[in-house]
Design a protein around this motif. Structure first.
Motif, PDB file in Angstrom:
ATOM      1  N   GLY A 167       0.630  -1.209  -0.007  1.00 36.02           N
ATOM      2  CA  GLY A 167       0.130   0.052  -0.098  1.00 36.02           C
ATOM      3  C   GLY A 167       0.826   1.241  -0.001  1.00 36.02           C
ATOM      4  N   PHE A 168       2.132   0.911  -0.219  1.00 33.32           N
ATOM      5  CA  PHE A 168       2.839   2.430  -0.297  1.00 33.32           C
ATOM      6  C   PHE A 168       3.426   2.720  -1.572  1.00 33.32           C
ATOM      7  N   PRO A 212      -1.574  10.031  -6.044  1.00 34.24           N
ATOM      8  CA  PRO A 212      -2.718   9.618  -7.065  1.00 34.24           C
ATOM      9  C   PRO A 212      -2.712   8.566  -7.909  1.00 34.24           C
ATOM     10  N   ALA A 213      -3.616   7.891  -8.479  1.00 33.42           N
ATOM     11  CA  ALA A 213      -3.545   6.891  -9.115  1.00 33.42           C
ATOM     12  C   ALA A 213      -2.802   6.800 -10.674  1.00 33.42           C
ATOM     13  N   TYR A 464       1.180  14.190   2.377  1.00 32.24           N
ATOM     14  CA  TYR A 464       0.258  14.233   3.541  1.00 32.24           C
ATOM     15  C   TYR A 464      -0.586  13.168   3.431  1.00 32.24           C
ATOM     16  N   HIS A 465      -0.677  12.227   4.375  1.00 33.80           N
ATOM     17  CA  HIS A 465      -1.634  10.839   4.077  1.00 33.80           C
ATOM     18  C   HIS A 465      -1.860  10.387   5.645  1.00 33.80           C
ATOM     19  N   ASN A 466      -2.966  10.548   5.962  1.00 34.18           N
ATOM     20  CA  ASN A 466      -3.583   9.848   7.312  1.00 34.18           C
ATOM     21  C   ASN A 466      -3.021  10.486   8.452  1.00 34.18           C
ATOM     22  N   ARG A 470       4.261  11.546   4.624  1.00 35.76           N
ATOM     23  CA  ARG A 470       4.993  10.446   4.148  1.00 35.76           C
ATOM     24  C   ARG A 470       5.996  10.781   3.374  1.00 35.76           C
ATOM     25  N   ARG A 471       7.049  10.010   3.237  1.00 39.88           N
ATOM     26  CA  ARG A 471       8.235  10.125   2.057  1.00 39.88           C
ATOM     27  C   ARG A 471       8.751   8.625   1.768  1.00 39.88           C
ATOM     28  N   LEU A 472       9.385   8.561   0.729  1.00 38.68           N
ATOM     29  CA  LEU A 472       9.887   7.082   0.067  1.00 38.68           C
ATOM     30  C   LEU A 472      11.029   6.839   1.312  1.00 38.68           C
TER      31      LEU A 472
END
Length: 485
Positions: A167-168, A212-213, A464-466, A470-472
């Motif tokens: 999921g990442f 984004p997908a 920015y997520h949840n 976040r970053r690699l």
């Protein structure tokens, strides 16, 4: 009472901790700390793949990742250990009762393949990959990588996404989200699965995660056409063009009525790219224009080794994609178990010599030809090539078997091309190749270095997520400046 429960100790630590937080806050307010403000790309929903500037001058414009699925043994390819040869058949000191992923370990076991000095540098590389060995002077080796897992699926996730869980976002998704692409007719990010199938972690290796997908990798293959690309049977090219023109007018009219509808703008952009791909993809995937000498150099005409010929065609496709400006290409060698352990990838537990004798030739000639071809065409000036695998393998054979077990304690990757020193070796494992002991580095460091070469600051490229930035590289990682030109 232990120090952890001692009241005086607790109050002392709490006081110094709070004062450190206050000091950091004051330094930040006065701009005396290194800038950690997130840098997010400014993306036009109508043009999500438009080229965007890097954070700093970039050494590389494109990345080609060659991923050997199944955990290719460093000790049988690129990490030469004379002490392993000398102590062949003896117990590994201090590890006589060591239990790893599949069980107890047997004796130290030298590689079945001899190592020979290569190029002007004299780098010792195995006879398992002799043609890749000829390119040693162009390579920058990392011999001290360490991982977080000894399981294939999470290991592939970790190498491709920086996280062991699903999921990442993958490396390619981060890169194309940040930079877009300079090619408007092909996807910014392409994954080329092995002819035998997808790797164990499958599309997680090129997935967008929470990005984004649009920034997921598009799966290509030289062996089959891209799905759902052709015009449906019974629809003429004229009718197809007229229909698309009508839809374009309707969509633009709708956008004028609802200018803030970014979802519609993104969807229109996706369909427009698909329409352009109907013209560009058949051309870039059609290998009939390649000369017989090129096919022969790659091994794509090898009628005796069909698998090698198929993989060679994927290597040619990878070069053509880079040549046409695709930002990020992942080329997989090895697939999930389709025929038993070690049959379809580098997971050599039971019979390493027999299995690797088949895998080595499939990898060696096509990949060496790909690298020579890219160098000859000048593509390595702007392209960073990265060879990797999910973790390494043990210097011992497993007890009761003739293969090596999983080992994330010390393994090898290498780079070639834009921005890296060559010939160059960074880090080292111990005398047997078991653990990293010199310039110990992590997968986070490898990712940070790849992003840096693309002109991206791995600490500031965040999403920015949840509730998290976040970053690699998560909260880890350092650019390995020693390997940079």
């Amino acid at each position: 009472m232990t120090p952890f429960l001692n009241r005086r100790h607790f109050l002392t630590q709490a006081t110094s901790g709070l004062s450190s937080i206050a000091l950091a806050s004051l330094l930040d307010q006065q701009r005396l700390l290194a800038d950690s403000t997130p840098i997010r790309p400014n993306i036009d929903p109508a043009k999500p793949f438009a080229s965007r500037p890097p954070h700093h001058p970039a050494a590389a414009k494109n990345v080609l990742v060659i991923f050997c699925a199944g955990a290719c043994s460093q000790l049988d390819t690129f990490d030469y250990k004379p002490e392993l040869i000398k102590r062949h058949g003896q117990p590994m000191p201090g590890a006589e009762s060591l239990v790893t992923f599949q069980g107890e370990q047997g004796m130290l076991t030298k590689s079945p393949w001899a190592f020979k000095p290569r190029g002007q540098s004299g780098k010792m590389i195995s006879e398992l990959v002799p043609q890749l060995g000829e390119l040693a002077d162009d390579m920058c080796f990392f011999h001290s990588l360490t991982g977080k897992t000894n399981t294939h699926g999470p290991g592939e996730n970790f190498m491709s996404t920086g996280q062991t869980l699903d999921g990442f976002p993958s490396m390619g998704a981060w890169a194309t989200w940040a930079l877009g692409t300079e090619n408007e007719n092909l996807p910014a990010y392409v994954a080329i699965a092995d002819p035998r199938g997808t790797p164990q972690s499958s599309v997680n290796n090129w997935g967008p995660g929470f990005l984004p997908a649009a920034f997921q990798g598009t799966e290509f293959s030289a062996l089959k056409p891209l799905d759902n690309l052709d015009i449906p049977a019974g629809v003429s090219p004229e009718t197809d063009r007229a229909t698309r023109g009508f839809l374009e007018r309707m969509n633009q009219r709708h956008l004028k009525q609802f200018p803030g509808d970014t979802e519609l703008a993104a969807r229109i952009s996706s369909y427009q790219l698909a329409a352009r791909m109907q013209l560009s993809v058949p051309e870039v995937t059609d290998l009939s224009s390649e000369s017989k000498s090129t096919l022969r150099e790659y091994g794509a005409d090898d009628s005796q080794n069909i698998l090698k010929a198929q993989f060679a065609k994927n290597c040619i496709l990878a070069r053509r994609l880079i040549e046409n400006g695709v930002r990020f290409v992942q080329l997989f060698n090895g697939a999930y178990q389709t025929g038993g352990e070690g049959v379809s990838n580098w997971d050599g537990h039971k019979s390493l010599h027999e299995q690797y004798s088949k895998h080595g030739p499939v990898l060696d000639q096509p990949c060496a030809a790909l690298l020579r071809d890219m160098k000859r065409r000048g593509l390595l000036k702007d392209t960073l090539v990265v060879w990797m695998t999910e973790f390494g393998r043990m210097p011992t054979f497993q007890k009761g078997a003739s293969g090596r077990d999983h080992n994330p304690e010390g393994f090898t990757a290498w780079m070639m091309g834009a921005g890296v020193k060559a010939p160059f070796t960074y880090g080292a494992t111990d005398e047997f190749g078991y653990k990293a002991v010199e310039n110990i580095s992590t997968v986070y460091d490898l990712h940070a270095t790849i992003l840096h070469l693309l002109g991206l600051n791995h600490k500031r490229l965040t999403y920015y997520h949840n509730g998290f930035e976040r970053r690699l590289t998560d909260v880890h990682g350092h650019v390995l400046n020693e390997v940079l030109n």
